[in-house]
Scaffold this motif. Structure first.
Motif, mmCIF file in Angstrom:
data_model
loop_
_atom_site.group_PDB
_atom_site.id
_atom_site.type_symbol
_atom_site.label_atom_id
_atom_site.label_comp_id
_atom_site.label_asym_id
_atom_site.label_seq_id
_atom_site.Cartn_x
_atom_site.Cartn_y
_atom_site.Cartn_z
ATOM 1 N N ASP A 170 0.830 -1.198 0.000
ATOM 2 C CA ASP A 170 0.000 0.000 0.000
ATOM 3 C C ASP A 170 0.869 1.254 0.000
ATOM 4 O OD1 ASP A 170 0.691 -1.046 2.506
ATOM 5 O OD2 ASP A 170 -0.791 0.179 3.532
ATOM 6 N N TYR A 171 0.577 2.146 -0.928
ATOM 7 C CA TYR A 171 1.468 3.278 -1.204
ATOM 8 C C TYR A 171 1.606 4.240 -0.031
ATOM 9 C CZ TYR A 171 2.093 2.212 -6.158
ATOM 10 O OH TYR A 171 2.452 1.625 -7.336
ATOM 11 N N GLU A 172 0.589 4.334 0.817
ATOM 12 C CA GLU A 172 0.655 5.243 1.962
ATOM 13 C C GLU A 172 0.963 4.508 3.263
ATOM 14 O OE1 GLU A 172 0.760 8.341 1.870
ATOM 15 O OE2 GLU A 172 -0.371 9.159 0.186
ATOM 16 N N GLY A 173 1.350 3.237 3.160
ATOM 17 C CA GLY A 173 1.769 2.488 4.345
ATOM 18 C C GLY A 173 0.673 2.258 5.369
ATOM 19 N N LEU A 174 -0.593 2.285 4.947
ATOM 20 C CA LEU A 174 -1.694 2.220 5.905
ATOM 21 C C LEU A 174 -1.839 0.867 6.575
ATOM 22 C CD1 LEU A 174 -4.454 4.272 4.038
ATOM 23 C CD2 LEU A 174 -2.708 5.052 5.643
ATOM 24 N N SER A 175 -1.165 -0.157 6.073
ATOM 25 C CA SER A 175 -1.256 -1.473 6.706
ATOM 26 C C SER A 175 -0.263 -1.631 7.855
ATOM 27 C CB SER A 175 -1.025 -2.580 5.665
ATOM 28 O OG SER A 175 0.270 -2.486 5.109
ATOM 29 N N TYR A 176 0.642 -0.690 8.013
ATOM 30 C CA TYR A 176 1.598 -0.805 9.123
ATOM 31 C C TYR A 176 1.930 0.531 9.776
ATOM 32 C CZ TYR A 176 4.670 0.129 5.091
ATOM 33 O OH TYR A 176 5.246 0.652 3.945
ATOM 34 N N VAL A 177 1.228 1.589 9.388
ATOM 35 C CA VAL A 177 1.393 2.911 9.992
ATOM 36 C C VAL A 177 0.009 3.472 10.282
ATOM 37 C CG1 VAL A 177 2.146 5.292 9.606
ATOM 38 C CG2 VAL A 177 3.591 3.405 8.852
ATOM 39 N N SER A 178 -0.131 4.175 11.407
ATOM 40 C CA SER A 178 -1.388 4.841 11.711
ATOM 41 C C SER A 178 -1.087 6.199 12.343
ATOM 42 C CB SER A 178 -2.240 4.001 12.671
ATOM 43 O OG SER A 178 -3.410 4.699 13.023
ATOM 44 N N GLU A 179 -1.453 7.248 11.623
ATOM 45 C CA GLU A 179 -1.245 8.605 12.128
ATOM 46 C C GLU A 179 -2.369 9.052 13.056
ATOM 47 O OE1 GLU A 179 1.265 10.559 11.769
ATOM 48 O OE2 GLU A 179 2.280 10.239 9.849
ATOM 49 N N ILE A 180 -3.549 8.475 12.898
ATOM 50 C CA ILE A 180 -4.714 8.984 13.630
ATOM 51 C C ILE A 180 -5.207 8.048 14.724
ATOM 52 C CG2 ILE A 180 -5.488 10.382 11.683
ATOM 53 C CD1 ILE A 180 -7.546 8.212 11.047
ATOM 54 N N GLU A 181 -4.817 6.773 14.678
ATOM 55 C CA GLU A 181 -5.290 5.803 15.663
ATOM 56 C C GLU A 181 -4.128 5.351 16.532
ATOM 57 O OE1 GLU A 181 -8.397 5.038 16.007
ATOM 58 O OE2 GLU A 181 -9.317 5.648 14.105
ATOM 59 N N LYS A 182 -4.157 5.708 17.806
ATOM 60 C CA LYS A 182 -3.073 5.335 18.726
ATOM 61 C C LYS A 182 -3.704 4.960 20.072
ATOM 62 C CE LYS A 182 -0.099 8.766 16.488
ATOM 63 N NZ LYS A 182 0.652 10.030 16.653
ATOM 64 N N PRO A 183 -3.232 3.863 20.688
ATOM 65 C CA PRO A 183 -2.219 2.948 20.171
ATOM 66 C C PRO A 183 -2.814 2.031 19.097
ATOM 67 C CG PRO A 183 -3.091 2.088 22.207
ATOM 68 C CD PRO A 183 -3.752 3.435 22.002
ATOM 69 N N PHE A 184 -1.933 1.388 18.337
ATOM 70 C CA PHE A 184 -2.407 0.440 17.348
ATOM 71 C C PHE A 184 -1.449 -0.741 17.286
ATOM 72 C CE2 PHE A 184 0.699 2.784 14.922
ATOM 73 C CZ PHE A 184 1.157 1.924 13.942
ATOM 74 N N ILE A 185 -1.970 -1.850 16.771
ATOM 75 C CA ILE A 185 -1.155 -3.040 16.586
ATOM 76 C C ILE A 185 -1.234 -3.437 15.110
ATOM 77 C CG2 ILE A 185 -1.502 -3.840 18.952
ATOM 78 C CD1 ILE A 185 -3.558 -5.809 17.931
ATOM 79 N N VAL A 186 -0.253 -4.202 14.663
ATOM 80 C CA VAL A 186 -0.240 -4.706 13.292
ATOM 81 C C VAL A 186 -0.430 -6.218 13.316
ATOM 82 C CG1 VAL A 186 1.217 -5.147 11.271
ATOM 83 C CG2 VAL A 186 1.175 -2.867 12.299
ATOM 84 N N MET A 187 -1.404 -6.684 12.565
ATOM 85 C CA MET A 187 -1.579 -8.120 12.362
ATOM 86 C C MET A 187 -1.033 -8.441 10.984
ATOM 87 S SD MET A 187 -4.890 -10.603 12.863
ATOM 88 C CE MET A 187 -5.998 -9.614 11.862
ATOM 89 N N ASP A 188 0.088 -9.120 10.953
ATOM 90 C CA ASP A 188 0.788 -9.439 9.711
ATOM 91 C C ASP A 188 0.414 -10.855 9.282
ATOM 92 O OD1 ASP A 188 2.868 -10.394 7.907
ATOM 93 O OD2 ASP A 188 3.932 -8.554 8.394
ATOM 94 N N LEU A 189 -0.169 -10.971 8.093
ATOM 95 C CA LEU A 189 -0.690 -12.263 7.630
ATOM 96 C C LEU A 189 0.304 -13.067 6.802
ATOM 97 C CD1 LEU A 189 -4.283 -11.123 6.579
ATOM 98 C CD2 LEU A 189 -3.498 -11.945 8.803
ATOM 99 N N SER A 190 1.577 -12.708 6.881
ATOM 100 C CA SER A 190 2.576 -13.338 6.010
ATOM 101 C C SER A 190 2.748 -14.835 6.258
ATOM 102 C CB SER A 190 3.929 -12.635 6.177
ATOM 103 O OG SER A 190 4.365 -12.682 7.524
#
Length: 407
Positions: free
Chosen positions: A112-132
């Motif tokens: 994703d070009y804006e990094g929205l799957s691993y960055v959050s400017e507006i939602e804190k705290p946040f976690i990343v669920m990586d489906l790799s």
């Protein structure tokens, strides 16, 4: 994001726990996972935190991040990263993040070009669920289909198809590291689209986890939601676990060629002019694209135009490259579609506008960028979103908003 659908008894209470620290948040999340899945997981292989081992955490965070500018120190980082190893872990994660009141971002390929799957400017705290780690692929040549989990890449899918057959393929993208989960949520275009349409046009079924943690397939989600997830953009309606795709026939031998010309050799831009006239009139089996490369291949621009600028890690002035591409975008304004100017949702661009933190005004703001991406389909997507996720659990800076409250 497989092959059969199994429903677990998953429950969550209506109250919210407020953790006192990132450590207690992780502990509460782990305890909640244990209560909501019967498939065990290894903490060492599935949970990564900056406090415990920052080097390993950074390695996992960067592993599928395609845009390195979103990994700068100044960018907000997740409290922790969770790599589910079973589909039931995803269901439990949705339930637990909702119960604990923590925002979750889902990443498959990280393109994703804006990094929205691993960055959050507006939602804190946040976690990343990586489906790799959810990347199983089951190809069935007999019925011309395949189930592919969301964490698999486009390249892996192509490879597994080729293992079984030299005359089957799937019409999706060129970048082999694309995560198939997010790729199809934006439609998924590629070199075979003139013959077979988009990847999203060739999806037969899907497994998705909704905002209640329920596992749905095409039948149980309904045709409206099935329509929305195949082009309406990722992370707005649920978390994709797997796609069932239709394989298409391809010849054993495919011819690929490149013709390179400099501006001096193409006086008057005759090649581009000719391409615009004939490209859509040739046989459907022939796909032609035009790429303009500037010096040192630092950027390129195509009727659907992709604006890209690339710089090496050694360049400490990314702002000049970003400003250059914005200038280029503005320069092209008189030559492209208008009212609205159309954009491709998988080329996500926050310059078009973005949601605020889960506010009621998001619908009005989103009409601008939503119409750019989806034209008249935006209103239908909003209605579907409001029905399947009325609490707006699945949200990000450009997720489909809810209908405004009347009265």
């Amino acid at each position: 994001m497989i092959f059969c659908i199994s429903f677990l008894a998953l429950f969550f209470s209506s109250y919210t726990i407020t953790p006192t620290s990132s450590t207690s948040l992780q502990d509460d999340f782990i305890n909640c996972l244990h209560k909501n899945t019967n498939v065990d997981f290894s903490l060492e292989q599935t949970f990564f935190t900056p406090g415990k081992n920052v080097s390993v955490f950074n390695e996992v965070l960067e592993s599928t991040a395609q845009n390195l500018r979103f990994l700068a120190r100044s960018m907000p980082k997740p409290v922790f990263i969770f790599n589910p190893t079973d589909e039931s872990h995803v269901q439990a994660s949705i339930i637990c993040s909702k119960k604990l009141g923590v925002h979750i971002r889902v990443r498959s390929g990280g393109h994703d070009y804006e990094g929205l799957s691993y960055v959050s400017e507006i939602e804190k705290p946040f976690i990343v669920m990586d489906l790799s780690k959810l990347r199983k692929i089951n190809v069935n040549i007999r019925d011309n289909s395949a189930w592919v989990q969301a964490g698999a890449t486009v390249g892996e899918l192509y490879y597994r198809i080729a293992e079984k057959s030299k005359v089957h393929g799937f019409p999706a993208g060129l970048c082999t590291s694309l995560g198939i989960g997010g790729h199809i949520t934006g439609g998924a275009y590629g070199s075979m689209m003139r013959k077979y349409g988009l990847g999203g046009d060739n999806v037969i079924d899907a497994n998705i986890v909704d905002a209640k943690g329920k596992l749905l397939n095409r039948s149980s989600m309904g045709e409206d939601m099935f329509w929305a997830i195949r082009g309406g953009g990722g992370a707005s309606f649920g978390t994709i676990l797997a796609w069932k795709i239709k394989l298409v026939p391809v010849p054993k031998t495919v011819t690929v060629f490149t013709v390179t010309k400099t501006l001096e050799q193409d006086v008057g831009n005759k090649i581009l002019s000719k391409w615009q006239v004939v490209a859509d009139k040739l046989v459907e089996e022939l796909f032609i694209r035009v790429i303009f490369n500037v010096a040192e291949n630092n950027g390129s621009v195509i009727f659907k135009i992709l604006y890209v600028t690339i710089w090496p890690n050694s360049d400490k002035r990314p702002s000049r490259h970003i400003n250059w591409i914005r200038d280029m975008y503005s320069y092209m304004m008189p030559y492209v579609s208008s009212n609205p100017r159309q954009s491709y949702v998988n080329y996500r661009d926050l310059d078009l506008g973005q949601n605020m933190k889960n506010t009621k005004s998001n619908f009005k703001n989103a009409q601008v960028w939503g119409t750019n991406y989806f034209k008249g389909n935006f209103d239908r997507l909003v209605r579907i979103k409001s029905k399947v996720d009325p609490e707006n659990f699945f949200r990000h800076e450009q997720s489909i908003p809810l209908l405004p409250v009347q009265g």
